[in-house]
Design a protein around this motif. Sequence first.
Motif, PDB file in Angstrom:
ATOM      1  N   VAL A  63      47.084  26.029  39.845  1.00 16.80           N
ATOM      2  CA  VAL A  63      46.344  26.981  39.017  1.00 16.80           C
ATOM      3  C   VAL A  63      47.040  27.007  37.673  1.00 16.80           C
ATOM      4  CG1 VAL A  63      45.800  29.414  38.661  1.00 16.80           C
ATOM      5  CG2 VAL A  63      45.662  28.455  40.942  1.00 16.80           C
ATOM      6  N   LYS A  64      46.278  26.882  36.592  1.00 19.47           N
ATOM      7  CA  LYS A  64      46.854  26.999  35.251  1.00 19.47           C
ATOM      8  C   LYS A  64      45.980  27.964  34.465  1.00 19.47           C
ATOM      9  CE  LYS A  64      48.308  24.393  31.175  1.00 19.47           C
ATOM     10  NZ  LYS A  64      47.760  25.279  30.186  1.00 19.47           N
ATOM     11  N   PHE A  65      46.550  29.141  34.159  1.00 21.61           N
ATOM     12  CA  PHE A  65      45.805  30.151  33.426  1.00 21.61           C
ATOM     13  C   PHE A  65      45.669  29.755  31.961  1.00 21.61           C
ATOM     14  CE2 PHE A  65      47.751  32.963  36.761  1.00 21.61           C
ATOM     15  CZ  PHE A  65      46.570  33.240  37.415  1.00 21.61           C
ATOM     16  N   ASP A  66      44.526  30.080  31.381  1.00 20.11           N
ATOM     17  CA  ASP A  66      44.278  29.869  29.968  1.00 20.11           C
ATOM     18  C   ASP A  66      45.070  30.926  29.179  1.00 20.11           C
ATOM     19  OD1 ASP A  66      42.304  28.695  27.794  1.00 20.11           O
ATOM     20  OD2 ASP A  66      42.312  30.887  27.550  1.00 20.11           O
ATOM     21  N   ASP A  67      45.882  30.497  28.221  1.00 20.01           N
ATOM     22  CA  ASP A  67      46.741  31.416  27.474  1.00 20.01           C
ATOM     23  C   ASP A  67      45.946  32.514  26.758  1.00 20.01           C
ATOM     24  OD1 ASP A  67      49.033  30.080  28.263  1.00 20.01           O
ATOM     25  OD2 ASP A  67      49.162  28.867  26.435  1.00 20.01           O
ATOM     26  N   ASP A  68      44.825  32.148  26.133  1.00 19.85           N
ATOM     27  CA  ASP A  68      44.010  33.145  25.440  1.00 19.85           C
ATOM     28  C   ASP A  68      43.417  34.150  26.427  1.00 19.85           C
ATOM     29  OD1 ASP A  68      44.493  32.050  22.933  1.00 19.85           O
ATOM     30  OD2 ASP A  68      42.716  30.761  23.003  1.00 19.85           O
TER      31      ASP A  68
ATOM     32  N   PHE B 199      41.348  42.859  42.431  1.00 13.68           N
ATOM     33  CA  PHE B 199      41.840  41.501  42.189  1.00 13.68           C
ATOM     34  C   PHE B 199      41.068  40.977  40.988  1.00 13.68           C
ATOM     35  CE2 PHE B 199      41.107  36.859  43.261  1.00 13.68           C
ATOM     36  CZ  PHE B 199      42.327  36.433  42.783  1.00 13.68           C
ATOM     37  N   ILE B 200      41.794  40.652  39.915  1.00 15.14           N
ATOM     38  CA  ILE B 200      41.173  40.205  38.665  1.00 15.14           C
ATOM     39  C   ILE B 200      41.533  38.747  38.412  1.00 15.14           C
ATOM     40  CG2 ILE B 200      41.067  40.564  36.160  1.00 15.14           C
ATOM     41  CD1 ILE B 200      39.967  42.935  37.698  1.00 15.14           C
ATOM     42  N   THR B 201      40.529  37.940  38.149  1.00 11.51           N
ATOM     43  CA  THR B 201      40.770  36.555  37.761  1.00 11.51           C
ATOM     44  C   THR B 201      40.529  36.416  36.264  1.00 11.51           C
ATOM     45  OG1 THR B 201      38.485  35.927  38.238  1.00 11.51           O
ATOM     46  CG2 THR B 201      40.092  35.623  40.002  1.00 11.51           C
TER      47      THR B 201
ATOM     48  N   TRP C  60      40.633  42.891  48.788  1.00 11.87           N
ATOM     49  CA  TRP C  60      40.876  41.877  49.817  1.00 11.87           C
ATOM     50  C   TRP C  60      39.659  40.968  49.967  1.00 11.87           C
ATOM     51  CZ3 TRP C  60      44.749  39.543  51.805  1.00 11.87           C
ATOM     52  CH2 TRP C  60      44.580  38.749  52.944  1.00 11.87           C
ATOM     53  N   ALA C  61      38.469  41.550  49.993  1.00 10.60           N
ATOM     54  CA  ALA C  61      37.251  40.748  50.138  1.00 10.60           C
ATOM     55  C   ALA C  61      37.094  39.770  48.977  1.00 10.60           C
ATOM     56  CB  ALA C  61      36.027  41.665  50.231  1.00 10.60           C
ATOM     57  N   LYS C  62      37.400  40.212  47.777  1.00 12.56           N
ATOM     58  CA  LYS C  62      37.283  39.335  46.601  1.00 12.56           C
ATOM     59  C   LYS C  62      38.286  38.182  46.675  1.00 12.56           C
ATOM     60  CE  LYS C  62      36.966  39.644  41.572  1.00 12.56           C
ATOM     61  NZ  LYS C  62      37.108  40.550  40.416  1.00 12.56           N
ATOM     62  N   LEU C  63      39.521  38.482  47.060  1.00  6.94           N
ATOM     63  CA  LEU C  63      40.536  37.439  47.178  1.00  6.94           C
ATOM     64  C   LEU C  63      40.141  36.423  48.245  1.00  6.94           C
ATOM     65  CD1 LEU C  63      43.324  36.332  46.373  1.00  6.94           C
ATOM     66  CD2 LEU C  63      44.329  37.933  48.017  1.00  6.94           C
ATOM     67  N   VAL C  64      39.683  36.891  49.386  1.00  5.11           N
ATOM     68  CA  VAL C  64      39.276  35.991  50.468  1.00  5.11           C
ATOM     69  C   VAL C  64      38.031  35.199  50.071  1.00  5.11           C
ATOM     70  CG1 VAL C  64      38.389  35.925  52.844  1.00  5.11           C
ATOM     71  CG2 VAL C  64      40.380  37.328  52.276  1.00  5.11           C
ATOM     72  N   TYR C  65      37.105  35.831  49.342  1.00  4.97           N
ATOM     73  CA  TYR C  65      35.915  35.128  48.857  1.00  4.97           C
ATOM     74  C   TYR C  65      36.324  33.923  48.005  1.00  4.97           C
ATOM     75  CZ  TYR C  65      31.848  34.029  46.008  1.00  4.97           C
ATOM     76  OH  TYR C  65      30.840  33.356  45.364  1.00  4.97           O
ATOM     77  N   PHE C  66      37.223  34.140  47.046  1.00  6.02           N
ATOM     78  CA  PHE C  66      37.668  33.036  46.192  1.00  6.02           C
ATOM     79  C   PHE C  66      38.401  31.973  47.005  1.00  6.02           C
ATOM     80  CE2 PHE C  66      37.068  35.934  42.529  1.00  6.02           C
ATOM     81  CZ  PHE C  66      36.325  35.086  41.727  1.00  6.02           C
ATOM     82  N   ARG C  67      39.173  32.406  47.995  1.00  6.17           N
ATOM     83  CA  ARG C  67      39.877  31.446  48.847  1.00  6.17           C
ATOM     84  C   ARG C  67      38.887  30.532  49.560  1.00  6.17           C
ATOM     85  NH1 ARG C  67      41.948  33.725  54.273  1.00  6.17           N
ATOM     86  NH2 ARG C  67      39.730  33.477  54.612  1.00  6.17           N
TER      87      ARG C  67
ATOM     88  N   VAL D  59      42.862  29.407  43.585  1.00  4.97           N
ATOM     89  CA  VAL D  59      42.355  30.357  42.597  1.00  4.97           C
ATOM     90  C   VAL D  59      43.426  31.423  42.428  1.00  4.97           C
ATOM     91  CG1 VAL D  59      40.604  32.095  42.077  1.00  4.97           C
ATOM     92  CG2 VAL D  59      39.934  29.949  43.165  1.00  4.97           C
ATOM     93  N   GLY D  60      43.715  31.772  41.177  1.00  5.83           N
ATOM     94  CA  GLY D  60      44.754  32.755  40.916  1.00  5.83           C
ATOM     95  C   GLY D  60      44.239  33.948  40.149  1.00  5.83           C
ATOM     96  N   GLY D  61      45.006  35.013  40.217  1.00  3.97           N
ATOM     97  CA  GLY D  61      44.662  36.209  39.480  1.00  3.97           C
ATOM     98  C   GLY D  61      45.751  37.253  39.603  1.00  3.97           C
ATOM     99  N   PHE D  62      45.418  38.452  39.184  1.00  5.50           N
ATOM    100  CA  PHE D  62      46.383  39.543  39.158  1.00  5.50           C
ATOM    101  C   PHE D  62      45.847  40.746  39.915  1.00  5.50           C
ATOM    102  CE2 PHE D  62      47.171  36.988  35.435  1.00  5.50           C
ATOM    103  CZ  PHE D  62      48.545  36.842  35.473  1.00  5.50           C
ATOM    104  N   ALA D  63      46.766  41.494  40.466  1.00  7.08           N
ATOM    105  CA  ALA D  63      46.416  42.741  41.137  1.00  7.08           C
ATOM    106  C   ALA D  63      46.402  43.873  40.126  1.00  7.08           C
ATOM    107  CB  ALA D  63      47.433  43.044  42.231  1.00  7.08           C
TER     108      ALA D  63
END
Length: 154
Positions: free
Chosen positions: A85-90, A73-75, A42-49, A56-60
């Motif tokens: 947000v557009k993730f890099d395919d690679d 939370f992984i970006t 939660w802290a990491k997600l709020v930090y990025f916010r 900012v996007g990522g995955f749980a």
Amino acid sequence: MNHKKQKLTNLRTQASLRQRQQRSSWRVERSDVALRFSPTAWAKLVYFRDKSDNEVGGFAITDPDDLLFVREFITVKQEVTCVSVKFDDDAIADYFDAQVDLGRKPEQFARVWLHSHPGDSPEPSAVDEATFERVFGNCQWAVLFVVAVRREAC
């Protein structure tokens, strides 16, 4: 010629409206389930916010026995703006490979999409909904979670 152009525009508009109506069918309202976060995730997600005025996007990363408990939370590498947000395919491919190498199953690392919205709107945008449907539409289940800043009433 103008009449044909207008008719084509009307058909496209109707098709777009039908797609929006179909797209919203992925929403499921359930009060008996809840997405929960470790304090670190939660802290990491709020930090990025709060770090910038961009999304900012990522995955749980979830527990294997509790797929709605977000442990991390992984970006990944991404292009961001204040509205997208557009993730890099690679980067996505590398992320998936790394998670599989760690012995995780897709439902632990690829079913909960977390991202931030700058400002005070936690509602998914039309682009969010379209992306969610395109990427997660064939999954048995998935979660789209948006965090935004809560504005206190005056």
